[in-house]
Design an enzyme around this catalytic site. Structure first.
Site, PDB file in Angstrom:
ATOM      1  N   ASP A   1       0.867  -1.181   0.000  1.00 13.88           N
ATOM      2  CA  ASP A   1       0.000   0.000   0.000  1.00 13.88           C
ATOM      3  C   ASP A   1       0.902   1.228   0.000  1.00 13.88           C
ATOM      4  O   ASP A   1       1.692   1.420   0.927  1.00 13.88           O
ATOM      5  CB  ASP A   1      -0.880   0.017   1.245  1.00 13.88           C
ATOM      6  CG  ASP A   1      -2.069  -0.919   1.149  1.00 13.88           C
ATOM      7  OD1 ASP A   1      -2.718  -0.937   0.095  1.00 13.88           O
ATOM      8  OD2 ASP A   1      -2.348  -1.627   2.125  1.00 13.88           O
TER       9      ASP A   1
ATOM     10  N   ARG B   1      -7.814  10.492   1.927  1.00 13.54           N
ATOM     11  CA  ARG B   1      -7.184   9.549   0.989  1.00 13.54           C
ATOM     12  C   ARG B   1      -7.744   9.726  -0.420  1.00 13.54           C
ATOM     13  O   ARG B   1      -7.133   9.267  -1.388  1.00 13.54           O
ATOM     14  CB  ARG B   1      -7.404   8.117   1.465  1.00 13.54           C
ATOM     15  CG  ARG B   1      -6.796   7.822   2.824  1.00 13.54           C
ATOM     16  CD  ARG B   1      -7.328   6.524   3.397  1.00 13.54           C
ATOM     17  NE  ARG B   1      -6.915   5.370   2.611  1.00 13.54           N
ATOM     18  CZ  ARG B   1      -7.518   4.178   2.666  1.00 13.54           C
ATOM     19  NH1 ARG B   1      -8.595   4.011   3.424  1.00 13.54           N
ATOM     20  NH2 ARG B   1      -7.065   3.187   1.939  1.00 13.54           N
TER      21      ARG B   1
ATOM     22  N   LYS C   1      -8.742   1.944  -6.204  1.00 13.80           N
ATOM     23  CA  LYS C   1      -9.547   1.285  -5.179  1.00 13.80           C
ATOM     24  C   LYS C   1     -10.504   2.305  -4.547  1.00 13.80           C
ATOM     25  O   LYS C   1     -10.262   3.501  -4.634  1.00 13.80           O
ATOM     26  CB  LYS C   1      -8.632   0.660  -4.116  1.00 13.80           C
ATOM     27  CG  LYS C   1      -7.709   1.651  -3.390  1.00 13.80           C
ATOM     28  CD  LYS C   1      -6.733   0.909  -2.485  1.00 13.80           C
ATOM     29  CE  LYS C   1      -5.900   1.894  -1.680  1.00 13.80           C
ATOM     30  NZ  LYS C   1      -4.873   1.205  -0.863  1.00 13.80           N
ATOM     31  N   HIS C   2     -11.655   1.851  -3.965  1.00 13.46           N
ATOM     32  CA  HIS C   2     -12.124   0.491  -3.693  1.00 13.46           C
ATOM     33  C   HIS C   2     -13.443   0.332  -4.441  1.00 13.46           C
ATOM     34  O   HIS C   2     -14.426   0.924  -4.024  1.00 13.46           O
ATOM     35  CB  HIS C   2     -12.330   0.275  -2.220  1.00 13.46           C
ATOM     36  CG  HIS C   2     -11.133   0.638  -1.377  1.00 13.46           C
ATOM     37  ND1 HIS C   2     -10.821   1.950  -1.040  1.00 13.46           N
ATOM     38  CD2 HIS C   2     -10.164  -0.135  -0.817  1.00 13.46           C
ATOM     39  CE1 HIS C   2      -9.730   1.960  -0.296  1.00 13.46           C
ATOM     40  NE2 HIS C   2      -9.293   0.709  -0.144  1.00 13.46           N
TER      41      HIS C   2
ATOM     42  N   HIS D   1     -12.801  -2.098   7.808  1.00 15.52           N
ATOM     43  CA  HIS D   1     -11.839  -2.807   8.643  1.00 15.52           C
ATOM     44  C   HIS D   1     -12.513  -3.320   9.917  1.00 15.52           C
ATOM     45  O   HIS D   1     -12.078  -4.313  10.501  1.00 15.52           O
ATOM     46  CB  HIS D   1     -10.681  -1.884   9.064  1.00 15.52           C
ATOM     47  CG  HIS D   1      -9.762  -1.511   7.951  1.00 15.52           C
ATOM     48  ND1 HIS D   1      -9.984  -0.427   7.147  1.00 15.52           N
ATOM     49  CD2 HIS D   1      -8.599  -2.083   7.523  1.00 15.52           C
ATOM     50  CE1 HIS D   1      -9.007  -0.328   6.261  1.00 15.52           C
ATOM     51  NE2 HIS D   1      -8.156  -1.310   6.462  1.00 15.52           N
TER      52      HIS D   1
ATOM     53  N   ASP E   1      -9.844  -6.426  -1.407  1.00 15.56           N
ATOM     54  CA  ASP E   1      -9.243  -5.854  -0.211  1.00 15.56           C
ATOM     55  C   ASP E   1      -8.943  -7.016   0.742  1.00 15.56           C
ATOM     56  O   ASP E   1      -9.362  -8.164   0.516  1.00 15.56           O
ATOM     57  CB  ASP E   1     -10.202  -4.844   0.421  1.00 15.56           C
ATOM     58  CG  ASP E   1      -9.477  -3.711   1.134  1.00 15.56           C
ATOM     59  OD1 ASP E   1      -8.287  -3.877   1.462  1.00 15.56           O
ATOM     60  OD2 ASP E   1     -10.112  -2.665   1.376  1.00 15.56           O
TER      61      ASP E   1
END
Length: 492
Positions: free
Chosen positions: A83, A153, A183-184, A196, A267
């Site tokens: 990453d 991000r 992504k995503h 997560h 992911d």
């Protein structure tokens, strides 16, 4: 006998080439900085498609080069990935990684040539380390204020702006011989849950989801070699499964409607959106059946990776996972490796100052306050995200590089005695700077900021996440982001 040494009955009966194809569909994390663990060697011998590196695998640049060389000595077509978004997300600090801001700051500066210079620096550095796959850039749009995971991000909320910066990033990365990954898919920016930590749902109707697809269309048009799926449920697309496990989303939407022909990687399967609801092993099997080409098992415990591998082999043996689906996926991974597995170690220099220039330009897109000297800085921020954030950057350290008289207080959790803290800070005779990081998501920060501002109306407010009304905004807490704010505060 370890799991690695206990081949399943399915493995013993599958053709060798199909066993290799199944292994190509896996990306494994592991522990260590020097020796390659024996179970990982066995996986690579049998055709493992890739490995993913983390901070735990990094001691310094030369060590990383030796490690990637050793990995490829086992199998030259192994993809070595990481990453590498820049900003606060970086696993290569100890390997002298170039400092670049988060994508949101690049979007604020809105100079695609500057974005390309930042992406070039990151990719050039990767190539010198022997890392040739980068799980970046983020193509999600940040338009849900409560979103806890995308935020800075992202390049922003505007799909047209995001598209032009994605193209710049993808082209610059590819020019260095490094595979990028948007992504995503089909977008994580409309959720209020971090996948997560649990199931994330984007309940918007289909017509409102189309805007989130636009950056991915642009990335595909730009020739991005990889996309990463989101562990997000989209009821308007598939009410039953998250995108990573959905044939409707990965097959019908991505492959048929958008025409993506590259490698689709999941992911990480140990994220709770998959692990808690399905289990990593079942997640691997279902994701491949749905249309993923590779699944990532990022945890260093190789027993988890082996359990995922065995679930795939058993499903092939039983017919639950069609042989042609795995061969198709492995073929895509093989073509990706042919293009990117071998690093270009001899690379042209990159612009080491591009990241700081971008951070400065983002900070300076708004009217600037007058400098403050000898300030007391109250720096409030959440505890680092274990999968994303570095540790150690703070605004006071950056400010003291320009103003040694600056003092400060840093907090990453709610204070135990807030009243005493406020009283002590409010009575200081120094100019007061109060910095918060996404205070809208962390009520203790907002409360403390507002209390201090009420006691000290002269306090200068700074945002170190998304903009929340402060006089300055760094657009995240990466080193160059905070330095750019510190320069303004000190009048440097």
């Amino acid at each position: 006998m370890t799991h690695a040494e206990r081949p399943s009955a399915a493995a013993a009966t599958l053709p060798v080439d199909l066993d290799e194809a199944a292994h190509r569909c896996l990306v494994a994390g592991f522990d260590g900085t020097t020796a390659v663990p024996h179970p990982l060697k066995r996986l690579i011998d049998r055709g493992l498609g890739g490995v993913i590196l983390f901070t735990r695998n990094v001691r310094d640049a030369e060590q990383v080069r030796r490690l990637t060389d050793e990995l490829r000595s086992i199998r030259p077509d192994l993809l070595v990935a990481i990453d590498n978004e820049g900003g606060g997300t970086g696993h290569l600090v100890r390997a002298d990684a170039p400092e670049v801001p988060d994508s949101y700051a690049l979007g604020v500066a809105d100079d695609p040539a500057l974005t390309a210079r930042c992406a070039d620096a990151l990719a050039g550095h990767l190539a010198t380390l022997g890392i040739t796959a980068s799980y970046a850039p983020v193509a999600d749009l940040q338009h849900e204020p409560r979103n806890p995971i995308v935020r800075t991000r992202s390049f922003g909320a505007d799909p047209v702006l995001a598209a032009r910066h994605l193209r710049a990033w993808i082209d610059a990365t590819d020019a260095r011989g490094v595979a990028s990954c948007a992504k995503h898919f089909p977008g994580h920016g409309g959720t209020v849950t971090d996948s997560h930590h649990g199931i994330a749902v984007d309940a918007r109707p289909y017509d409102r989801l189309l805007v989130d697809l636009a950056p991915f269309r642009a990335a595909i048009d730009a020739g991005v070699p990889m996309l990463m799926s989101a562990h997000v449920v989209f009821p308007a697309l598939d009410a039953n499964r998250p995108a990573t496990l959905s044939r409707r989303i990965l097959g019908d939407l991505l492959r048929l409607e958008l025409g993506f022909e590259g490698v689709l990687v999941s992911d990480a399967l140990e994220m709770k959106a998959i692990a808690d609801a399905y289990g990593e092993a079942a997640g691997a099997r279902i994701a491949l059946a749905a249309g993923a080409d590779q699944v990532i098992v990022a945890v260093p415990d190789l027993e988890v990776t082996l359990a995922c591998r065995d679930a795939v082999l058993d499903a092939l043996h039983s017919g639950a996972l069609p042989e042609e689906r795995v061969r198709e996926a492995a073929g895509r991974v093989r073509r990706l490796a042919e293009r990117y597995a071998t690093p270009r170690r001899m690379t042209a220099p990159w612009d080491a100052d591009a990241g700081l220039e971008a951070a400065r330009r983002a900070v300076r897109t708004r009217a600037l306050p007058a400098p403050v000297r000898g300030a007391h800085v109250v720096d409030l921020f959440p505890a680092p995200h274990p999968a994303l954030d570095r540790r150690g950057e703070d605004l006071l350290t950056e400010l003291r590089a320009f103003d040694p008289e600056a003092t400060g207080t840093a907090l990453s959790a709610e204070p135990t005695d807030e009243a005493a803290l406020v009283e002590g800070i409010a009575r200081t005779g120094a100019p007061l700077v109060v910095a918060t990081s996404d205070a809208g998501l962390h009520p203790w920060q907002a409360r403390l900021r507002d209390t201090l501002a009420a006691r000290r109306p002269d306090a200068l407010l700074v945002d170190t996440g998304l903009p929340e009304g402060g006089a300055l905004c760094s657009y995240r807490r990466g080193k160059v982001n905070l330095r750019a704010v510190a320069e303004v505060l000190a009048g440097a």
